[in-house]
Design a protein around this motif. Structure first.
Motif, PDB file in Angstrom:
ATOM      1  N   CYS A 115      73.217  58.683  21.939  1.00 55.19           N
ATOM      2  CA  CYS A 115      73.822  59.723  22.774  1.00 55.19           C
ATOM      3  C   CYS A 115      74.784  59.029  23.725  1.00 55.19           C
ATOM      4  CB  CYS A 115      72.751  60.504  23.540  1.00 55.19           C
ATOM      5  SG  CYS A 115      71.716  61.531  22.465  1.00 55.19           S
ATOM      6  N   ILE A 116      75.992  58.865  23.247  1.00 55.39           N
ATOM      7  CA  ILE A 116      77.015  58.127  23.975  1.00 55.39           C
ATOM      8  C   ILE A 116      77.408  58.908  25.238  1.00 55.39           C
ATOM      9  CG2 ILE A 116      79.346  57.135  23.831  1.00 55.39           C
ATOM     10  CD1 ILE A 116      77.194  55.815  21.998  1.00 55.39           C
ATOM     11  N   GLU A 117      77.525  58.183  26.343  1.00 57.93           N
ATOM     12  CA  GLU A 117      77.917  58.799  27.618  1.00 57.93           C
ATOM     13  C   GLU A 117      79.242  59.538  27.432  1.00 57.93           C
ATOM     14  OE1 GLU A 117      77.567  59.925  31.499  1.00 57.93           O
ATOM     15  OE2 GLU A 117      76.080  58.873  30.306  1.00 57.93           O
ATOM     16  N   ARG A 118      79.286  60.760  27.937  1.00 57.62           N
ATOM     17  CA  ARG A 118      80.505  61.535  27.787  1.00 57.62           C
ATOM     18  C   ARG A 118      80.829  62.280  29.073  1.00 57.62           C
ATOM     19  NH1 ARG A 118      78.184  65.987  23.491  1.00 57.62           N
ATOM     20  NH2 ARG A 118      76.601  66.867  24.858  1.00 57.62           N
ATOM     21  N   MET A 119      82.099  62.500  29.253  1.00 57.94           N
ATOM     22  CA  MET A 119      82.575  63.297  30.380  1.00 57.94           C
ATOM     23  C   MET A 119      83.764  64.089  29.873  1.00 57.94           C
ATOM     24  SD  MET A 119      81.897  63.923  33.468  1.00 57.94           S
ATOM     25  CE  MET A 119      82.632  65.052  34.593  1.00 57.94           C
ATOM     26  N   ASN A 120      83.607  65.392  29.843  1.00 56.68           N
ATOM     27  CA  ASN A 120      84.691  66.250  29.398  1.00 56.68           C
ATOM     28  C   ASN A 120      84.724  67.498  30.285  1.00 56.68           C
ATOM     29  OD1 ASN A 120      82.523  67.829  28.457  1.00 56.68           O
ATOM     30  ND2 ASN A 120      82.666  66.981  26.394  1.00 56.68           N
ATOM     31  N   LEU A 121      85.671  68.372  30.025  1.00 60.85           N
ATOM     32  CA  LEU A 121      85.792  69.574  30.847  1.00 60.85           C
ATOM     33  C   LEU A 121      84.551  70.452  30.777  1.00 60.85           C
ATOM     34  CD1 LEU A 121      89.529  70.595  30.329  1.00 60.85           C
ATOM     35  CD2 LEU A 121      88.458  69.642  32.373  1.00 60.85           C
ATOM     36  N   GLU A 122      83.940  70.514  29.608  1.00 61.39           N
ATOM     37  CA  GLU A 122      82.727  71.323  29.455  1.00 61.39           C
ATOM     38  C   GLU A 122      81.612  70.806  30.366  1.00 61.39           C
ATOM     39  OE1 GLU A 122      79.471  72.513  25.997  1.00 61.39           O
ATOM     40  OE2 GLU A 122      81.304  71.454  25.437  1.00 61.39           O
ATOM     41  N   PHE A 123      81.428  69.480  30.414  1.00 56.83           N
ATOM     42  CA  PHE A 123      80.374  68.915  31.258  1.00 56.83           C
ATOM     43  C   PHE A 123      80.742  69.053  32.739  1.00 56.83           C
ATOM     44  CE2 PHE A 123      77.877  65.113  32.874  1.00 56.83           C
ATOM     45  CZ  PHE A 123      76.676  65.803  32.902  1.00 56.83           C
ATOM     46  N   ALA A 124      82.001  68.876  33.079  1.00 49.11           N
ATOM     47  CA  ALA A 124      82.435  69.069  34.465  1.00 49.11           C
ATOM     48  C   ALA A 124      82.168  70.516  34.894  1.00 49.11           C
ATOM     49  CB  ALA A 124      83.913  68.718  34.624  1.00 49.11           C
ATOM     50  N   TRP A 125      82.470  71.466  34.013  1.00 54.18           N
ATOM     51  CA  TRP A 125      82.209  72.878  34.298  1.00 54.18           C
ATOM     52  C   TRP A 125      80.709  73.113  34.488  1.00 54.18           C
ATOM     53  CZ3 TRP A 125      84.813  76.865  35.957  1.00 54.18           C
ATOM     54  CH2 TRP A 125      84.312  78.152  35.787  1.00 54.18           C
ATOM     55  N   TRP A 126      79.898  72.449  33.689  1.00 55.39           N
ATOM     56  CA  TRP A 126      78.434  72.559  33.834  1.00 55.39           C
ATOM     57  C   TRP A 126      78.004  72.067  35.224  1.00 55.39           C
ATOM     58  CZ3 TRP A 126      74.205  74.663  31.826  1.00 55.39           C
ATOM     59  CH2 TRP A 126      72.976  74.178  32.257  1.00 55.39           C
ATOM     60  N   ILE A 127      78.508  70.907  35.618  1.00 51.38           N
ATOM     61  CA  ILE A 127      78.129  70.330  36.919  1.00 51.38           C
ATOM     62  C   ILE A 127      78.562  71.241  38.063  1.00 51.38           C
ATOM     63  CG2 ILE A 127      78.597  68.426  38.512  1.00 51.38           C
ATOM     64  CD1 ILE A 127      78.816  66.621  35.994  1.00 51.38           C
TER      65      ILE A 127
END
Length: 184
Positions: A115-127
């Motif tokens: 499960c490679i570390e990821r940062m995208n708009l979807e995760f930013a929106w989640w946060i």
């Protein structure tokens, strides 16, 4: 000692779980590792719950995560301490971005292999939003109201340092009291 840590994405749950588990000389259980199998594949819910049940059967545990379907009610009920990391949205986003830079292309200890570390708009929106919907926030605060005597709400690093310092004094005091009981 049984410790449940809950809070928003990027608030520092896994970091705190690791620290407290080291103090107890045990391994923490990261619910992200339970929920996900390698390459972000979700584990079958009953198999995931069984992993949590096995951990909760131990005399001491530190469990980090929010997943309601992973025995959240039982975890909160059985915990000796509940820590709710209620950090502001932008702090959590900043920490997630910092974590992404640190682990980019790799898997964190608190995640399943692959499960490679990821940062995208979807995760930013989640946060920033999806992880803080009214039902989710109410779920956290219902736990705080249900277990006020064993729940600490931490809103920033200063409060966390204070809590950990007071906790250390309390633990040291309990150990000294227990040592005195042994001498009698």
């Amino acid at each position: 000692m049984k410790i449940a840590i809950m809070g928003y994405s990027g608030s520092g749950k896994s970091t705190l779980a690791k620290q407290l588990a080291q103090e107890l000389q045990i391994e923490p259980l990261y619910l992200d590792r339970v929920h996900f199998q390698p390459n972000w594949i979700e584990r079958e819910p009953e198999a995931a719950r069984e992993i949590v049940r096995e951990e909760m059967a131990k005399p001491d545990w530190v469990i980090d995560g929010n997943y309601t379907h992973l025995l959240r009610e039982e975890r909160m009920r059985d915990a000796d301490e509940i820590i709710f990391l209620s950090y502001p949205r932008l702090v959590c986003l900043f920490r997630a971005m910092k974590r992404h830079r640190e682990f980019r292309g790799n898997t964190r200890e608190s995640m399943a292999d692959g499960c490679i570390e990821r940062m995208n708009l979807e995760f930013a929106w989640w946060i920033l939003y999806q992880g803080r919907t009214r039902p989710r926030v109410n779920g956290f605060w219902n736990i705080v109201r249900t277990y006020p005597q064993k729940t600490a709400v931490i809103r920033n690093d200063r409060e966390l340092r204070k809590y950990l310092s007071e906790r250390k004094r309390r633990v040291d005091s309990d150990e000294n009291r227990n040592e005195g009981d042994k001498e009698i």
